[in-house]
Design a protein around this motif. Structure first.
Motif, PDB file in Angstrom:
ATOM      1  N   GLY A 155       0.801  -1.211   0.000  1.00  0.00           N
ATOM      2  CA  GLY A 155       0.000   0.000   0.000  1.00  0.00           C
ATOM      3  C   GLY A 155       0.837   1.267   0.000  1.00  0.00           C
ATOM      4  N   SER A 156       0.276   2.317  -0.555  1.00  0.00           N
ATOM      5  CA  SER A 156       0.917   3.626  -0.494  1.00  0.00           C
ATOM      6  C   SER A 156       0.896   4.123   0.948  1.00  0.00           C
ATOM      7  CB  SER A 156       0.169   4.614  -1.390  1.00  0.00           C
ATOM      8  OG  SER A 156      -1.147   4.830  -0.889  1.00  0.00           O
ATOM      9  N   ASP A 157       1.642   5.179   1.207  1.00  0.00           N
ATOM     10  CA  ASP A 157       1.637   5.744   2.565  1.00  0.00           C
ATOM     11  C   ASP A 157       0.228   6.116   2.986  1.00  0.00           C
ATOM     12  OD1 ASP A 157       4.362   5.432   2.701  1.00  0.00           O
ATOM     13  OD2 ASP A 157       4.823   7.536   2.261  1.00  0.00           O
ATOM     14  N   ASP A 158      -0.535   6.712   2.082  1.00  0.00           N
ATOM     15  CA  ASP A 158      -1.887   7.143   2.430  1.00  0.00           C
ATOM     16  C   ASP A 158      -2.802   5.947   2.681  1.00  0.00           C
ATOM     17  OD1 ASP A 158      -3.506   9.595   2.765  1.00  0.00           O
ATOM     18  OD2 ASP A 158      -4.747   8.687   1.214  1.00  0.00           O
ATOM     19  N   GLU A 159      -2.646   4.875   1.907  1.00  0.00           N
ATOM     20  CA  GLU A 159      -3.448   3.673   2.109  1.00  0.00           C
ATOM     21  C   GLU A 159      -3.131   3.025   3.452  1.00  0.00           C
ATOM     22  OE1 GLU A 159      -4.288   1.964  -2.397  1.00  0.00           O
ATOM     23  OE2 GLU A 159      -2.350   1.567  -1.441  1.00  0.00           O
ATOM     24  N   MET A 217      -8.912  11.810  11.248  1.00  0.00           N
ATOM     25  CA  MET A 217      -8.054  11.285  10.187  1.00  0.00           C
ATOM     26  C   MET A 217      -7.037  12.335   9.751  1.00  0.00           C
ATOM     27  SD  MET A 217      -6.969   9.104   8.014  1.00  0.00           S
ATOM     28  CE  MET A 217      -8.121   7.757   7.681  1.00  0.00           C
ATOM     29  N   GLU A 218      -7.452  13.597   9.690  1.00  0.00           N
ATOM     30  CA  GLU A 218      -6.534  14.671   9.283  1.00  0.00           C
ATOM     31  C   GLU A 218      -5.408  14.830  10.318  1.00  0.00           C
ATOM     32  OE1 GLU A 218      -9.844  14.886   9.318  1.00  0.00           O
ATOM     33  OE2 GLU A 218     -10.095  14.745   7.138  1.00  0.00           O
ATOM     34  N   ASP A 219      -5.761  14.788  11.612  1.00  0.00           N
ATOM     35  CA  ASP A 219      -4.750  14.850  12.665  1.00  0.00           C
ATOM     36  C   ASP A 219      -3.746  13.716  12.510  1.00  0.00           C
ATOM     37  OD1 ASP A 219      -5.943  17.034  13.952  1.00  0.00           O
ATOM     38  OD2 ASP A 219      -7.137  15.771  15.273  1.00  0.00           O
ATOM     39  N   TYR A 220      -4.281  12.525  12.363  1.00  0.00           N
ATOM     40  CA  TYR A 220      -3.459  11.315  12.311  1.00  0.00           C
ATOM     41  C   TYR A 220      -2.535  11.335  11.095  1.00  0.00           C
ATOM     42  CZ  TYR A 220      -2.465   6.256  12.316  1.00  0.00           C
ATOM     43  OH  TYR A 220      -1.849   5.021  12.332  1.00  0.00           O
ATOM     44  N   ARG A 221      -3.096  11.705   9.945  1.00  0.00           N
ATOM     45  CA  ARG A 221      -2.290  11.742   8.723  1.00  0.00           C
ATOM     46  C   ARG A 221      -1.150  12.748   8.857  1.00  0.00           C
ATOM     47  NH1 ARG A 221      -6.027  12.717   5.454  1.00  0.00           N
ATOM     48  NH2 ARG A 221      -6.334  10.639   4.554  1.00  0.00           N
ATOM     49  N   GLU A 222      -1.452  13.943   9.364  1.00  0.00           N
ATOM     50  CA  GLU A 222      -0.423  14.976   9.493  1.00  0.00           C
ATOM     51  C   GLU A 222       0.668  14.556  10.471  1.00  0.00           C
ATOM     52  OE1 GLU A 222       0.017  19.694  10.791  1.00  0.00           O
ATOM     53  OE2 GLU A 222      -1.949  18.895  10.177  1.00  0.00           O
ATOM     54  N   ALA A 223       0.269  13.961  11.600  1.00  0.00           N
ATOM     55  CA  ALA A 223       1.257  13.534  12.600  1.00  0.00           C
ATOM     56  C   ALA A 223       2.159  12.434  12.053  1.00  0.00           C
ATOM     57  CB  ALA A 223       0.548  13.063  13.869  1.00  0.00           C
ATOM     58  N   VAL A 224       1.570  11.466  11.329  1.00  0.00           N
ATOM     59  CA  VAL A 224       2.360  10.360  10.782  1.00  0.00           C
ATOM     60  C   VAL A 224       3.272  10.846   9.663  1.00  0.00           C
ATOM     61  CG1 VAL A 224       2.227   8.157   9.543  1.00  0.00           C
ATOM     62  CG2 VAL A 224       0.682   8.599  11.467  1.00  0.00           C
ATOM     63  N   GLN A 225       2.803  11.792   8.871  1.00  0.00           N
ATOM     64  CA  GLN A 225       3.657  12.345   7.825  1.00  0.00           C
ATOM     65  C   GLN A 225       4.867  13.069   8.419  1.00  0.00           C
ATOM     66  OE1 GLN A 225       0.823  14.695   5.617  1.00  0.00           O
ATOM     67  NE2 GLN A 225       0.278  13.005   4.250  1.00  0.00           N
ATOM     68  N   GLN A 226       4.667  13.707   9.583  1.00  0.00           N
ATOM     69  CA  GLN A 226       5.776  14.362  10.268  1.00  0.00           C
ATOM     70  C   GLN A 226       6.701  13.344  10.929  1.00  0.00           C
ATOM     71  OE1 GLN A 226       4.526  17.496  12.954  1.00  0.00           O
ATOM     72  NE2 GLN A 226       2.901  18.160  11.561  1.00  0.00           N
ATOM     73  N   GLU A 227       6.105  12.279  11.484  1.00  0.00           N
ATOM     74  CA  GLU A 227       6.889  11.258  12.163  1.00  0.00           C
ATOM     75  C   GLU A 227       6.309   9.871  11.883  1.00  0.00           C
ATOM     76  OE1 GLU A 227       9.190   9.038  13.198  1.00  0.00           O
ATOM     77  OE2 GLU A 227       9.914  11.063  13.641  1.00  0.00           O
TER      78      GLU A 227
END
Length: 263
Positions: free
Chosen positions: A158-162, A226-236
Motif C-alpha cells: 500500500g501507499s503511505d496514504d493507504e 483522520m486529518e490529525d493522524y495523517r499529518e502527525a504520521v507524515q511528520q513522524e
C-alpha cells in the motif's frame, strides 16, 4: 523543570512511545509466538476446484491492486486452500449436508495474520483488522477472494496514504471517524502487561494516553481525526502504529511476496 526547558521532538516522543509499548508487551508477544506454531498441512490432498481466475475478474484486480498476474493466481490458489481447510475443520452441519463456508472465516484469518505475517499483537487489533476488511452479508460473513486480494495489497504494498487509512480504521473502534481518549485507553491497555505489585496500572495507561494525544491531536480538540493522524504520521512515520501492530514487518512482507513469485 518546566516543559519549556525540556522540549521533546516528535521523533523522540514516537520512539519513546514505541519503546514503552514494545517493552511492556514483550511477555505477551513471546507467549504468543510460543503458542502460535504453524498450521498443520492437510492430512490428505484435496483437489482444488476452479484454480483459474475469471479473465474479467483478473483484469479488474490487476488495475485495483499492486499484484501482477502470477501473484494473483498464487493468491487465488492460497485462498482456495484456506477455504477448503476451514471447511474440513468445521463441524458438520448435518448428515450429507456440505459445510456452507464460502470464504475465509475469522479463525482462519486470525491464523494467517499470526503465523504468516507475524502479527503477534493484541487480539483486539487482529479482530479490528478483520472488521475493516470487506465481507459479505452486511459485514457479517466471510472474506471473499476479491476482498482478500485488495486487503493484502494495502497491507503488503500500500501507499503511505493507504497504510495510514488502514491503521486509522483499525484504531477507530466505533467507526465514527475519530480516535477518542476512551478508544486509546482500550487499545493501549490491551498492549500492556500488568506487573506484580501494580496498584493502579490504569493510571500509567492514562498517562500514556495523554502523551499520545498531545502528539497526535494536531487541532487540539481532544480527539484524533483522520486529518490529525495523517499529518502527525507524515511528520513522524514511527507514529503510524502507535496503538498496536496492524501491518506486517517489511521482512515478513518481503518473504511472503517472494513465495508468490516462486509459485
Amino acid at each position: 523543570m518546566t516543559e519549556k526547558n525540556l522540549p521533546i521532538s516528535m521523533a523522540a516522543s514516537a520512539i519513546a512511545l514505541r519503546g514503552v509499548r514494545l517493552f511492556l508487551s514483550a511477555g505477551r508477544a513471546a507467549a504468543g509466538r510460543a503458542a502460535a506454531g504453524r498450521v498443520d498441512p492437510p492430512k490428505r490432498k484435496t483437489k482444488l476446484p476452479g484454480n483459474k481466475i475469471h479473465q474479467d475478474a483478473l483484469e479488474i484486480l490487476l488495475r485495483a491492486t499492486r499484484f501482477n498476474k502470477q501473484e494473483l493466481e498464487a493468491l487465488h490458489c492460497m485462498y482456495k486452500k484456506l477455504v477448503l481447510a476451514a471447511q474440513s475443520a468445521a463441524p458438520s452441519t448435518g448428515i450429507s449436508q456440505p459445510n456452507k463456508l464460502d470464504g475465509i472465516e475469522q479463525n482462519t484469518f486470525r491464523d494467517v495474520m499470526h503465523n504468516t505475517f507475524d502479527l503477534v499483537t493484541e487480539e483486539v487489533i487482529v479482530d479490528r483488522v478483520w472488521v475493516t476488511w470487506e465481507r459479505g452479508n452486511g459485514g457479517e460473513g466471510s472474506i471473499k477472494f476479491d476482498a482478500w486480494v485488495r486487503g493484502l495489497s494495502v497491507m503488503l504494498r500500500g501507499s503511505d496514504d493507504e497504510r495510514i487509512s488502514h491503521c486509522f480504521a483499525v484504531y477507530d473502534l466505533n467507526n465514527d471517524g475519530f480516535i477518542t481518549r476512551d478508544e486509546m485507553f482500550i487499545l493501549l491497555k490491551n498492549s500492556l502487561l500488568k506487573q506484580p505489585g501494580d496498584e493502579d496500572p490504569d493510571e500509567g495507561v492514562r498517562d500514556l494516553v495523554e502523551l499520545v494525544l498531545k502528539k497526535l491531536d494536531i487541532d487540539k480538540d481532544g480527539k484524533i481525526s483522520m486529518e490529525d493522524y495523517r499529518e502527525a504520521v507524515q511528520q513522524e512515520p514511527l507514529l503510524l502504529e502507535a496503538f498496536g501492530q496492524c501491518l506486517p514487518s517489511k521482512r515478513h512482507a518481503a518473504t511472503f511476496l517472494k513465495t508468490l513469485s516462486n509459485k
